[in-house]
Design a protein around this motif. Sequence first.
Motif, PDB file in Angstrom:
ATOM      1  N   VAL A  85      58.682  15.247  19.704  1.00 35.70           N
ATOM      2  CA  VAL A  85      57.874  15.568  18.537  1.00 35.70           C
ATOM      3  C   VAL A  85      58.799  15.778  17.346  1.00 35.70           C
ATOM      4  CG1 VAL A  85      56.354  17.298  17.495  1.00 35.70           C
ATOM      5  CG2 VAL A  85      55.967  16.545  19.843  1.00 35.70           C
ATOM      6  N   VAL A  86      58.526  15.078  16.242  1.00 39.37           N
ATOM      7  CA  VAL A  86      59.387  15.173  15.058  1.00 39.37           C
ATOM      8  C   VAL A  86      58.654  15.746  13.845  1.00 39.37           C
ATOM      9  CG1 VAL A  86      60.951  13.342  15.783  1.00 39.37           C
ATOM     10  CG2 VAL A  86      58.915  12.757  14.457  1.00 39.37           C
ATOM     11  N   THR A  87      57.329  15.718  13.841  1.00 36.40           N
ATOM     12  CA  THR A  87      56.559  16.249  12.720  1.00 36.40           C
ATOM     13  C   THR A  87      55.364  17.038  13.237  1.00 36.40           C
ATOM     14  OG1 THR A  87      57.126  14.399  11.275  1.00 36.40           O
ATOM     15  CG2 THR A  87      55.199  15.682  10.669  1.00 36.40           C
ATOM     16  N   ILE A  88      55.172  18.239  12.690  1.00 38.29           N
ATOM     17  CA  ILE A  88      53.959  19.023  12.959  1.00 38.29           C
ATOM     18  C   ILE A  88      53.403  19.483  11.621  1.00 38.29           C
ATOM     19  CG2 ILE A  88      53.005  21.133  13.960  1.00 38.29           C
ATOM     20  CD1 ILE A  88      54.985  20.913  16.211  1.00 38.29           C
ATOM     21  N   GLN A  89      52.189  19.055  11.320  1.00 42.29           N
ATOM     22  CA  GLN A  89      51.478  19.460  10.108  1.00 42.29           C
ATOM     23  C   GLN A  89      50.131  20.051  10.521  1.00 42.29           C
ATOM     24  OE1 GLN A  89      51.389  15.546   8.344  1.00 42.29           O
ATOM     25  NE2 GLN A  89      53.022  16.037   6.905  1.00 42.29           N
ATOM     26  N   LEU A  90      49.976  21.350  10.277  1.00 49.19           N
ATOM     27  CA  LEU A  90      48.721  22.050  10.555  1.00 49.19           C
ATOM     28  C   LEU A  90      48.318  22.744   9.264  1.00 49.19           C
ATOM     29  CD1 LEU A  90      49.727  23.602  14.013  1.00 49.19           C
ATOM     30  CD2 LEU A  90      48.410  21.515  13.617  1.00 49.19           C
ATOM     31  N   LYS A  91      47.577  22.056   8.429  1.00 48.55           N
ATOM     32  CA  LYS A  91      47.327  22.500   7.055  1.00 48.55           C
ATOM     33  C   LYS A  91      45.832  22.729   6.824  1.00 48.55           C
ATOM     34  CE  LYS A  91      49.581  19.810   4.129  1.00 48.55           C
ATOM     35  NZ  LYS A  91      50.136  18.548   3.541  1.00 48.55           N
ATOM     36  N   GLY A  92      45.520  23.910   6.257  1.00 46.42           N
ATOM     37  CA  GLY A  92      44.144  24.202   5.884  1.00 46.42           C
ATOM     38  C   GLY A  92      43.197  24.313   7.057  1.00 46.42           C
ATOM     39  N   LEU A  93      43.676  24.799   8.186  1.00 50.01           N
ATOM     40  CA  LEU A  93      42.865  24.855   9.404  1.00 50.01           C
ATOM     41  C   LEU A  93      42.371  26.268   9.711  1.00 50.01           C
ATOM     42  CD1 LEU A  93      45.067  22.519  11.628  1.00 50.01           C
ATOM     43  CD2 LEU A  93      42.902  21.946  10.543  1.00 50.01           C
ATOM     44  N   ASN A  94      42.623  27.225   8.796  1.00 50.67           N
ATOM     45  CA  ASN A  94      42.201  28.624   8.987  1.00 50.67           C
ATOM     46  C   ASN A  94      42.816  29.248  10.238  1.00 50.67           C
ATOM     47  OD1 ASN A  94      40.549  28.447   6.683  1.00 50.67           O
ATOM     48  ND2 ASN A  94      38.812  27.710   7.882  1.00 50.67           N
ATOM     49  N   ILE A  95      44.038  28.825  10.571  1.00 53.57           N
ATOM     50  CA  ILE A  95      44.730  29.367  11.740  1.00 53.57           C
ATOM     51  C   ILE A  95      45.142  30.806  11.474  1.00 53.57           C
ATOM     52  CG2 ILE A  95      46.776  29.134  13.195  1.00 53.57           C
ATOM     53  CD1 ILE A  95      46.693  26.144  12.616  1.00 53.57           C
ATOM     54  N   THR A  96      44.929  31.679  12.459  1.00 50.56           N
ATOM     55  CA  THR A  96      45.310  33.083  12.335  1.00 50.56           C
ATOM     56  C   THR A  96      46.428  33.405  13.325  1.00 50.56           C
ATOM     57  OG1 THR A  96      43.608  33.718  13.932  1.00 50.56           O
ATOM     58  CG2 THR A  96      42.984  33.731  11.601  1.00 50.56           C
ATOM     59  N   GLY A  97      46.867  34.659  13.305  1.00 51.29           N
ATOM     60  CA  GLY A  97      47.926  35.089  14.213  1.00 51.29           C
ATOM     61  C   GLY A  97      49.282  35.077  13.540  1.00 51.29           C
ATOM     62  N   THR A  98      50.304  35.315  14.320  1.00 51.50           N
ATOM     63  CA  THR A  98      51.675  35.344  13.809  1.00 51.50           C
ATOM     64  C   THR A  98      52.366  34.009  14.069  1.00 51.50           C
ATOM     65  OG1 THR A  98      52.465  36.273  15.901  1.00 51.50           O
ATOM     66  CG2 THR A  98      51.864  37.835  14.166  1.00 51.50           C
ATOM     67  N   LEU A  99      53.491  33.808  13.401  1.00 48.74           N
ATOM     68  CA  LEU A  99      54.245  32.569  13.550  1.00 48.74           C
ATOM     69  C   LEU A  99      54.908  32.518  14.932  1.00 48.74           C
ATOM     70  CD1 LEU A  99      55.986  32.438  10.058  1.00 48.74           C
ATOM     71  CD2 LEU A  99      54.260  30.828  10.898  1.00 48.74           C
ATOM     72  N   PRO A 100      54.593  31.513  15.743  1.00 48.71           N
ATOM     73  CA  PRO A 100      55.219  31.423  17.066  1.00 48.71           C
ATOM     74  C   PRO A 100      56.716  31.124  16.959  1.00 48.71           C
ATOM     75  CG  PRO A 100      53.218  30.082  16.967  1.00 48.71           C
ATOM     76  CD  PRO A 100      53.554  30.481  15.558  1.00 48.71           C
ATOM     77  N   PRO A 101      57.564  31.958  17.544  1.00 54.50           N
ATOM     78  CA  PRO A 101      59.007  31.662  17.524  1.00 54.50           C
ATOM     79  C   PRO A 101      59.344  30.404  18.317  1.00 54.50           C
ATOM     80  CG  PRO A 101      58.535  33.566  18.920  1.00 54.50           C
ATOM     81  CD  PRO A 101      57.269  33.240  18.211  1.00 54.50           C
ATOM     82  N   GLU A 102      58.423  29.945  19.171  1.00 55.61           N
ATOM     83  CA  GLU A 102      58.684  28.784  20.020  1.00 55.61           C
ATOM     84  C   GLU A 102      58.889  27.493  19.244  1.00 55.61           C
ATOM     85  OE1 GLU A 102      56.971  31.898  22.511  1.00 55.61           O
ATOM     86  OE2 GLU A 102      56.319  31.017  20.615  1.00 55.61           O
ATOM     87  N   PHE A 103      58.475  27.452  17.969  1.00 53.92           N
ATOM     88  CA  PHE A 103      58.757  26.253  17.175  1.00 53.92           C
ATOM     89  C   PHE A 103      60.247  25.931  17.183  1.00 53.92           C
ATOM     90  CE2 PHE A 103      54.619  26.945  14.876  1.00 53.92           C
ATOM     91  CZ  PHE A 103      54.093  25.680  15.120  1.00 53.92           C
ATOM     92  N   ALA A 104      61.079  26.969  17.275  1.00 58.85           N
ATOM     93  CA  ALA A 104      62.536  26.772  17.245  1.00 58.85           C
ATOM     94  C   ALA A 104      63.031  26.016  18.474  1.00 58.85           C
ATOM     95  CB  ALA A 104      63.241  28.122  17.143  1.00 58.85           C
ATOM     96  N   ASN A 105      62.215  25.938  19.529  1.00 59.83           N
ATOM     97  CA  ASN A 105      62.621  25.236  20.753  1.00 59.83           C
ATOM     98  C   ASN A 105      62.350  23.740  20.685  1.00 59.83           C
ATOM     99  OD1 ASN A 105      63.414  27.673  21.938  1.00 59.83           O
ATOM    100  ND2 ASN A 105      61.349  28.077  22.701  1.00 59.83           N
ATOM    101  N   LEU A 106      61.710  23.281  19.610  1.00 58.31           N
ATOM    102  CA  LEU A 106      61.477  21.853  19.424  1.00 58.31           C
ATOM    103  C   LEU A 106      62.687  21.288  18.689  1.00 58.31           C
ATOM    104  CD1 LEU A 106      57.698  21.985  18.413  1.00 58.31           C
ATOM    105  CD2 LEU A 106      58.665  21.359  20.648  1.00 58.31           C
TER     106      LEU A 106
END
Length: 302
Positions: A85-106
Amino acid sequence: MDTTCIRFCALFLFLCFTSLNAQLLPEDEVKVLETISSKLQNRWNVSRASCMQGMGLNTTDPTYRRIVSNVTCDCSFNNSSVCHVVTIQLKGLNITGTLPPEFANLTHLRELDLSRNYLNGSIPSSYGQLRVSILSLLGNRISGLIPKELGDIFTLEELNLENNLLEGPLPPNLGSLSRLRIMFLSANNLTGTIPENFSNLKNMTDFRIDGTSISGTIPDFIGNWTKMDRLDIQGTSMEGPIPPTLSQLKNLTMLRISDLRGEQMQFPNLTGLTKMRRLTLRNCSIFGPIPLYVGAMPLKLL
């Protein structure tokens, strides 16, 4: 050979060909994506075959341009047999919660854009391990300090943290981002001065700190940012005067400075800035005449 046998052989050959040419995600990457999906309640249906035609990952409705759910893979690894996976775009989706630290594992991620959601909490320091060129957390409810570890993302070219609840000083370590072209920090509760290390950001083309509590004077080293196209310093706690080195920014097309504190000053030296289209110098305690050369600028807004 009867018809049944022919069909079986054809199916067998097709499955063998598909298996030989499968482009699969590594199992550990699938688990990371599943963890992120669970934390963000994003309803990804992830499998090792998800990169094939974007199955289970992309749900973007093309009729709504500001609402984006897009995951892009690069399947050129290991002779086009392995995807990442090289691109993740999750924009305007009303996502809640905290930022997952797991993004750093990609480890192959090049762009992470979580703009215009309802994410809160702080930016994980583990994001310093990312090797993205674009990081956008625009328009969320993210608070706390900007972690100094973001200065370790040596690949970073665009950093957008606008419209959040970030506070505290700017980490001097961000001055190590030699590839950085865009830094948007407007509409946060940031304080302190612009660090001296920012003089190293010589590839900067767009810098915005509007609506923050950043203080001090506009530094002389801003003249090092000779590639600058747009500079926004409106509604801060900064003081005058505007430094004469501003005249070195020959590529400026948009300059917005307002509400400078301190003593009166004469109109800043903008000679040679012949590409200027929009010029704002409001409530800066400027006195004296407006220079004649301003009339020769190709301005659309003054």
